[in-house]
Design a protein around this motif. Structure first.
Motif, short mmCIF file in Angstrom:
data_model
loop_
_atom_site.label_atom_id
_atom_site.label_comp_id
_atom_site.label_asym_id
_atom_site.label_seq_id
_atom_site.Cartn_x
_atom_site.Cartn_y
_atom_site.Cartn_z
N TYR A 54 -33.47 10.48 6.86
CA TYR A 54 -33.23 11.29 8.05
C TYR A 54 -31.76 11.21 8.43
CZ TYR A 54 -38.32 11.17 8.78
OH TYR A 54 -39.68 11.28 8.63
N ASN A 55 -31.14 12.37 8.62
CA ASN A 55 -29.80 12.40 9.17
C ASN A 55 -29.87 12.19 10.68
OD1 ASN A 55 -28.57 13.01 6.72
ND2 ASN A 55 -28.75 15.22 7.02
N VAL A 56 -28.89 11.47 11.22
CA VAL A 56 -28.79 11.27 12.66
C VAL A 56 -27.39 11.71 13.07
CG1 VAL A 56 -29.03 9.67 14.59
CG2 VAL A 56 -30.40 9.34 12.51
N CYS A 57 -27.30 12.94 13.56
CA CYS A 57 -26.01 13.56 13.90
C CYS A 57 -26.24 14.57 15.01
CB CYS A 57 -25.43 14.25 12.67
SG CYS A 57 -23.85 15.08 12.95
N ALA A 58 -25.35 14.63 15.97
CA ALA A 58 -25.48 15.61 17.05
C ALA A 58 -25.59 17.01 16.46
CB ALA A 58 -24.27 15.52 17.98
N PRO A 59 -26.51 17.83 16.97
CA PRO A 59 -26.76 19.16 16.40
C PRO A 59 -25.59 20.12 16.50
CG PRO A 59 -28.60 18.45 17.76
CD PRO A 59 -27.48 17.49 18.02
N LEU A 60 -24.72 19.96 17.51
CA LEU A 60 -23.61 20.88 17.69
C LEU A 60 -22.33 20.30 17.07
CD1 LEU A 60 -24.26 22.08 21.35
CD2 LEU A 60 -25.02 23.10 19.19
N HIS A 61 -21.48 21.22 16.58
CA HIS A 61 -20.31 20.80 15.82
C HIS A 61 -19.06 21.56 16.30
CE1 HIS A 61 -23.03 18.87 12.92
NE2 HIS A 61 -23.77 19.95 13.07
N PRO A 62 -18.38 21.05 17.32
CA PRO A 62 -17.12 21.68 17.74
C PRO A 62 -16.06 21.49 16.66
CG PRO A 62 -17.43 19.60 18.87
CD PRO A 62 -18.70 19.87 18.13
N THR A 63 -14.96 22.24 16.77
CA THR A 63 -13.87 22.06 15.81
C THR A 63 -13.10 20.78 16.11
OG1 THR A 63 -12.22 23.23 17.14
CG2 THR A 63 -13.59 24.56 15.63
N ARG A 64 -12.43 20.27 15.09
CA ARG A 64 -11.60 19.07 15.27
C ARG A 64 -10.53 19.29 16.34
NH1 ARG A 64 -9.87 15.19 11.39
NH2 ARG A 64 -7.89 16.27 11.15
N GLN A 65 -9.93 20.46 16.33
CA GLN A 65 -8.86 20.72 17.30
C GLN A 65 -9.40 20.70 18.72
OE1 GLN A 65 -6.43 24.18 16.51
NE2 GLN A 65 -5.72 24.31 18.62
N ALA A 66 -10.51 21.38 18.95
CA ALA A 66 -11.08 21.44 20.30
C ALA A 66 -11.55 20.07 20.76
CB ALA A 66 -12.24 22.43 20.33
N PHE A 67 -12.25 19.37 19.88
CA PHE A 67 -12.85 18.10 20.28
C PHE A 67 -11.81 17.01 20.50
CE2 PHE A 67 -14.58 13.92 19.23
CZ PHE A 67 -15.54 13.82 20.22
N TYR A 68 -10.94 16.80 19.53
CA TYR A 68 -10.02 15.68 19.65
C TYR A 68 -8.91 15.92 20.67
CZ TYR A 68 -12.45 13.34 15.91
OH TYR A 68 -13.42 12.70 15.17
N SER A 69 -8.62 17.18 20.94
CA SER A 69 -7.68 17.48 22.02
C SER A 69 -8.30 17.11 23.36
CB SER A 69 -7.29 18.96 22.00
OG SER A 69 -6.59 19.28 20.81
N GLN A 70 -9.55 17.51 23.55
CA GLN A 70 -10.27 17.18 24.77
C GLN A 70 -10.46 15.67 24.90
OE1 GLN A 70 -11.22 19.07 27.30
NE2 GLN A 70 -12.24 17.39 28.39
N ALA A 71 -10.79 15.02 23.81
CA ALA A 71 -11.02 13.57 23.83
C ALA A 71 -9.76 12.81 24.25
CB ALA A 71 -11.48 13.10 22.45
N ALA A 72 -8.60 13.24 23.74
CA ALA A 72 -7.34 12.59 24.12
C ALA A 72 -7.04 12.83 25.59
CB ALA A 72 -6.20 13.12 23.24
N ARG A 73 -7.28 14.05 26.07
CA ARG A 73 -7.04 14.34 27.48
C ARG A 73 -7.90 13.46 28.39
NH1 ARG A 73 -6.87 19.80 25.59
NH2 ARG A 73 -9.04 20.16 26.23
N GLU A 74 -9.12 13.20 27.98
CA GLU A 74 -10.02 12.37 28.78
C GLU A 74 -9.43 10.98 29.05
OE1 GLU A 74 -12.96 12.96 30.20
OE2 GLU A 74 -13.28 15.00 29.48
N LEU A 75 -8.64 10.48 28.10
CA LEU A 75 -8.04 9.15 28.24
C LEU A 75 -6.59 9.20 28.71
CD1 LEU A 75 -9.39 7.34 25.03
CD2 LEU A 75 -10.28 7.23 27.37
N GLY A 76 -6.10 10.41 28.98
CA GLY A 76 -4.72 10.54 29.40
C GLY A 76 -3.73 10.26 28.29
#
Length: 284
Positions: free
Chosen positions: A210-232
């Motif tokens: 069984y794979n265990v992975c979130a069903p939705l897949h944002p792009t690397r640019q969208a996700f990691y940009s948002q993730a960095a902003r969350e931490l300032g």
């Protein structure tokens, strides 16, 4: 009825799983390599035992305690591969573990693997798409095969893990000239890993991979940009030729491999707490 579970490897994932099972009234045995860490497990209501698969003398000395722990109703094998450091050591450790469990008949054996068994291709990948595409993937598949032949065995392939002490905002922050801006993000939160393994443990019909992975897949640019902003932190910069004009837009084409976890959801009615990696950011 499952009354006891042995978790080999009470680390970043194994320890929270052990705590969750104890809270649910299950007797849990959990292994650590050092005796001082074993004592810390016992303070949490976990029956800690020492298990260092690299130390043959220790295995002989502690064989009675090890055998008692491994005689639980179910077994969860959660040994970090560490394949980049020593590819062969992982398989040797697992082979020793298999000898230790001998001919025990478990109600369920859960082997924790990774989605590193899937090649970097531009498509949606399900459980049957694993292949030996590199030295690491070859070792991972060999590791899975050691236990897949056991009765009542299940292999779980975790996508990239995030959660406490693993905030993805730090992964790419401040980096420049990055490639694959539109590549799919394949992640799963610790909470969903615990829930998935618990579900598989207590479901009599679960078998295979069984794979265990979130069903939705944002792009690397969208996700990691948002993730960095969350931490300032400084947002990662992708190569100009690869940047996505509107990385958060719903119609943005996601490229690269996308890990499908449909089997887990459809067969066991599993529901992710975090179906979108963006939602995981506030829970890391």
């Amino acid at each position: 009825m499952i009354k006891s579970v042995c978790i080999v490897g009470c680390g970043w994932f194994g320890l929270p799983l052990a705590k969750a099972l104890v809270a649910g009234g299950v007797k849990v045995f959990g292994s650590k390599r050092l005796q001082t860490e074993v004592l810390s497990l016992q303070k949490l209501g976990i029956n800690g035992f020492r298990l260092d698969l690299d130390d043959d003398a220790m295995l002989a000395q502690e064989r009675t305690d090890i055998a008692r722990a491994l005689s639980a109703d179910c077994l969860v094998i959660n040994i970090p591969p560490g394949l980049r450091k020593d590819p062969d050591a992982y398989l040797l450790r697992l082979a020793k573990l298999k000898q230790l469990i001998d001919a025990k008949n478990y109600k369920k054996v859960i082997f924790v693997s990774t989605t590193g068994v899937y090649p970097q291709v531009d498509k949606v990948l399900s459980e049957q798409d694993a292949c030996a595409h590199s030295e690491i993937s070859t070792k991972l598949l060999q590791a899975e095969a050691l236990f897949s032949e056991l009765d009542n065995s299940v292999t779980v392939r975790f996508a990239g893990l995030v959660g406490p002490q693993r905030h993805p905002g730090r992964f790419l922050a401040g980096k420049t000239g990055l490639l694959d801006a539109s590549a799919a993000v394949n992640l799963v939160h610790l909470n969903d890993c615990i829930l998935a393994v618990s579900t598989l443990l207590f479901n009599q019909t679960s078998r295979g991979v069984y794979n265990v992975c979130a069903p939705l897949h944002p792009t690397r640019q969208a996700f990691y940009s948002q993730a960095a902003r969350e931490l300032g932190l400084v947002e990662p910069q992708f190569s100009e030729s690869e940047q996505v004009t509107e990385p958060s837009a719903e119609d943005t084409r996601v490229t690269g491999k996308q890990i499908c976890s449909e089997r887990l959801c459809s067969e066991l009615n599993f529901e992710y707490q975090f179906s979108n990696p963006i939602d995981m950011l506030l829970a890391c």
